[in-house]
Design a protein around this motif. Structure first.
Motif, PDB file in Angstrom:
ATOM      1  N   LEU A  69       0.811  -1.211   0.000  1.00 16.18           N
ATOM      2  CA  LEU A  69       0.000   0.000   0.000  1.00 16.18           C
ATOM      3  C   LEU A  69       0.850   1.269   0.000  1.00 16.18           C
ATOM      4  O   LEU A  69       1.723   1.446   0.844  1.00 16.18           O
ATOM      5  N   GLY A  70       0.544   2.151  -0.951  1.00 20.29           N
ATOM      6  CA  GLY A  70       1.211   3.439  -1.004  1.00 20.29           C
ATOM      7  C   GLY A  70       2.680   3.371  -1.341  1.00 20.29           C
ATOM      8  O   GLY A  70       3.372   4.389  -1.356  1.00 20.29           O
ATOM      9  N   TRP A 120      -4.827  11.188   2.411  1.00 22.90           N
ATOM     10  CA  TRP A 120      -3.806  10.877   1.402  1.00 22.90           C
ATOM     11  C   TRP A 120      -3.204  12.134   0.802  1.00 22.90           C
ATOM     12  O   TRP A 120      -3.894  13.140   0.573  1.00 22.90           O
ATOM     13  N   LEU A 121      -1.922  12.030   0.455  1.00 19.10           N
ATOM     14  CA  LEU A 121      -1.263  12.929  -0.484  1.00 19.10           C
ATOM     15  C   LEU A 121      -0.662  12.066  -1.583  1.00 19.10           C
ATOM     16  O   LEU A 121      -0.064  11.021  -1.298  1.00 19.10           O
ATOM     17  N   HIS A 122      -0.796  12.479  -2.829  1.00 16.24           N
ATOM     18  CA  HIS A 122      -0.313  11.668  -3.944  1.00 16.24           C
ATOM     19  C   HIS A 122       1.167  11.929  -4.223  1.00 16.24           C
ATOM     20  O   HIS A 122       1.737  12.940  -3.810  1.00 16.24           O
ATOM     21  N   GLN A 123       1.757  11.001  -4.961  1.00 15.00           N
ATOM     22  CA  GLN A 123       3.207  10.971  -5.117  1.00 15.00           C
ATOM     23  C   GLN A 123       3.804  12.225  -5.746  1.00 15.00           C
ATOM     24  O   GLN A 123       4.942  12.583  -5.460  1.00 15.00           O
ATOM     25  N   ASN A 124       3.056  12.913  -6.592  1.00 15.69           N
ATOM     26  CA  ASN A 124       3.601  14.117  -7.216  1.00 15.69           C
ATOM     27  C   ASN A 124       3.897  15.206  -6.189  1.00 15.69           C
ATOM     28  O   ASN A 124       4.794  16.030  -6.384  1.00 15.69           O
ATOM     29  N   VAL A 125       3.168  15.206  -5.065  1.00 18.02           N
ATOM     30  CA  VAL A 125       3.407  16.183  -4.000  1.00 18.02           C
ATOM     31  C   VAL A 125       4.812  16.015  -3.439  1.00 18.02           C
ATOM     32  O   VAL A 125       5.495  16.995  -3.098  1.00 18.02           O
ATOM     33  N   GLN A 140       1.532   0.031  -6.576  1.00 19.55           N
ATOM     34  CA  GLN A 140       1.961   1.319  -6.042  1.00 19.55           C
ATOM     35  C   GLN A 140       3.410   1.298  -5.563  1.00 19.55           C
ATOM     36  O   GLN A 140       3.852   2.252  -4.922  1.00 19.55           O
ATOM     37  N   ALA A 141       4.151   0.250  -5.901  1.00 22.82           N
ATOM     38  CA  ALA A 141       5.428   0.041  -5.205  1.00 22.82           C
ATOM     39  C   ALA A 141       6.609  -0.198  -6.124  1.00 22.82           C
ATOM     40  O   ALA A 141       7.540  -0.920  -5.768  1.00 22.82           O
ATOM     41  N   HIS A 150      11.114   2.871   0.318  1.00 24.59           N
ATOM     42  CA  HIS A 150       9.675   3.128   0.243  1.00 24.59           C
ATOM     43  C   HIS A 150       9.406   3.811  -1.090  1.00 24.59           C
ATOM     44  O   HIS A 150      10.077   4.787  -1.446  1.00 24.59           O
ATOM     45  N   ALA A 151       8.429   3.348  -1.846  1.00 16.81           N
ATOM     46  CA  ALA A 151       8.153   3.941  -3.158  1.00 16.81           C
ATOM     47  C   ALA A 151       7.336   5.223  -3.066  1.00 16.81           C
ATOM     48  O   ALA A 151       7.330   6.018  -4.009  1.00 16.81           O
ATOM     49  N   TYR A 152       6.620   5.421  -1.969  1.00 16.00           N
ATOM     50  CA  TYR A 152       5.829   6.632  -1.745  1.00 16.00           C
ATOM     51  C   TYR A 152       4.948   6.995  -2.943  1.00 16.00           C
ATOM     52  O   TYR A 152       4.960   8.136  -3.411  1.00 16.00           O
ATOM     53  N   HIS A 153       4.176   6.019  -3.421  1.00  8.13           N
ATOM     54  CA  HIS A 153       3.132   6.380  -4.387  1.00  8.13           C
ATOM     55  C   HIS A 153       2.075   7.238  -3.700  1.00  8.13           C
ATOM     56  O   HIS A 153       1.459   8.116  -4.321  1.00  8.13           O
TER      57      HIS A 153
END
Length: 404
Positions: A143-144, A369-374, A170-171, A294-297
């Motif tokens: 997840l995420g 949530w905050l998305h990965q582009n942030v 997401q990883a 951590h991929a932080y998607h």
């Protein structure tokens, strides 16, 4: 108390966060090469095998099979492992609906095991009580971009003779104890849908270290052909679920900047966790120390129970959005999704409503949530996020929803 933007005050920020997708000369060059080659699909491909090889190597996997999307990737992984109609597949409910519909696509039945309260990942302690004679596989979701506890999940799967599949949509690039996800289970699947950390609009891939599983997956995706067979030699039942050369071209370009983007997300994710960690009313998500990348998607954080029980999560989102912070609501717990419940009932003849209270509470009350582009922004932008969260949490006081 500083006035909220939603009540006429000045927002913390008006500066936009980075746009997604990011693309450049590499994608353009690869796309033009495909266009001019005239080899856009079918046989004689160049970009697709190159991408499969590079993506597999990046994740330490021996074999890769590209597919049309991530949903189909899970479906094919399950089918390649011998899961059939009526078989049960254990999975978490805190995930995108495709994790469940991928099994329903060919008649396998999702069974939901709740998640850990501090990580929101599949809870190994909840699995074994759900295993029956019909259970054939476990699908865990990173997840995420945070890897699940692959050490315990591998032990449970081996003890019960179950296939372990990683939903790694997401990883991309995430690592557990120094090893990349996707080849830690029997099979791993990824998505290249437009929001993902590398994307081609749509697309997916299956990774495995098992040649037999890879060959079966390849055949299912390639209309039942075998790798060394003739074009019209169909040894199995399969379908045309292949990725195009154009998608592979875009993905090769996306991979050219993946390491740099991952490092930036990792730095900003850690910084944001530090900044949010001392704000009253907020909990950050625990990161298992065995997660070495951590991929932080997604960046996820939680409202404290005292806040979540008195304040509508949607109101918190409205206030943060007005301050210029693009937080979002997140999932609806799949164990309570009526479309899934009805479909499972039509397949099994019984209405199954499983209780997963941790997932349900996370969805309805707690998690933002905050998305990965942030996380591709700069350090000062992470400071803005924390400043806005602190401002909004202070405005909530004892939970009053009135104007401060």
């Amino acid at each position: 108390m500083e006035a909220l933007a939603i009540h006429g005050g000045a927002p913390v920020r008006t500066k936009p966060f980075p746009q997604w997708p990011v693309y450049g000369e590499a994608e353009e060059r690869h796309l033009l090469e495909v266009l001019h080659s005239g080899k856009w699909g079918g046989i004689g491909r160049v970009k697709l095998p190159e991408f499969e090889e590079r993506f597999a190597a990046f994740h330490g996997a021996a074999h890769a099979v590209t597919v049309v999307n991530g949903t189909v990737g899970i479906t094919i992984a399950l089918m390649a492992a011998g899961v059939g109609p009526g078989d049960e597949v254990i999975m978490p409910p805190y995930t995108f609906i495709a994790t469940a519909t991928s099994s329903l696509l060919f008649g396998a039945i999702p069974v939901f095991a709740d998640v850990e309260p501090d990580t929101l990942l599949l809870d190994p302690d909840k699995i074994e009580a759900l295993i029956t004679a019909k259970t054939k596989a476990i699908v865990t979701v990173h997840l995420g971009g945070a890897p699940s506890d692959m050490t315990r999940l591998r032990t449970i799967a081996d003890r019960h003779g179950l296939t372990l599949i990683e939903d790694s949509a997401q990883a991309v690039g995430a690592r557990w104890e120094g090893k990349a996800v996707g080849a830690l289970g029997d099979l791993g699947t990824f998505s290249f849908q437009s929001s993902k950390n590398i994307n081609a609009g749509e697309g997916g891939i299956i990774l495995t270290n098992d040649k037999k599983l890879a060959d079966k997956a390849w055949s299912l995706v390639n209309v039942g052909r075998i790798r060394e067979g003739a074009w019209y030699q169909h040894e199995h039942i399969g379908w045309n679920l292949r990725m195009t050369e154009f998608q592979a071209a875009v993905l090769l370009g996306q991979m050219s900047r993946l390491d740099e983007q991952m490092d930036k997300r990792e730095r900003n994710g850690k910084l944001l966790t530090e900044l949010l960690g001392n704000i009253v009313g907020i909990h950050t998500i625990r990161r298992d120390p065995r997660i070495t990348k951590h991929a932080y998607h997604l960046y996820l954080f939680k409202l404290d129970s005292s806040v979540a029980d008195t304040v509508d999560k949607n109101e918190v989102i409205r206030r943060l959005n007005s301050e210029g912070i693009p937080v979002s609501y997140g999932y609806v717990s799949l164990n309570r999704n009526e479309a899934l419940i009805r479909e499972i009932e039509s397949r099994t003849g019984e209405r199954r409503v499983q209780d997963c209270p941790i997932s349900e509470r996370a969805c309805q009350k707690e998690v933002l949530w905050l998305h990965q582009n942030v996380l591709l922004a700069e350090e000062e932008d992470m400071v803005d996020i924390a400043k806005a969260v602190r401002k909004v949490m202070a405005s909530l006081g004892t939970g009053s929803m009135g104007r401060p």
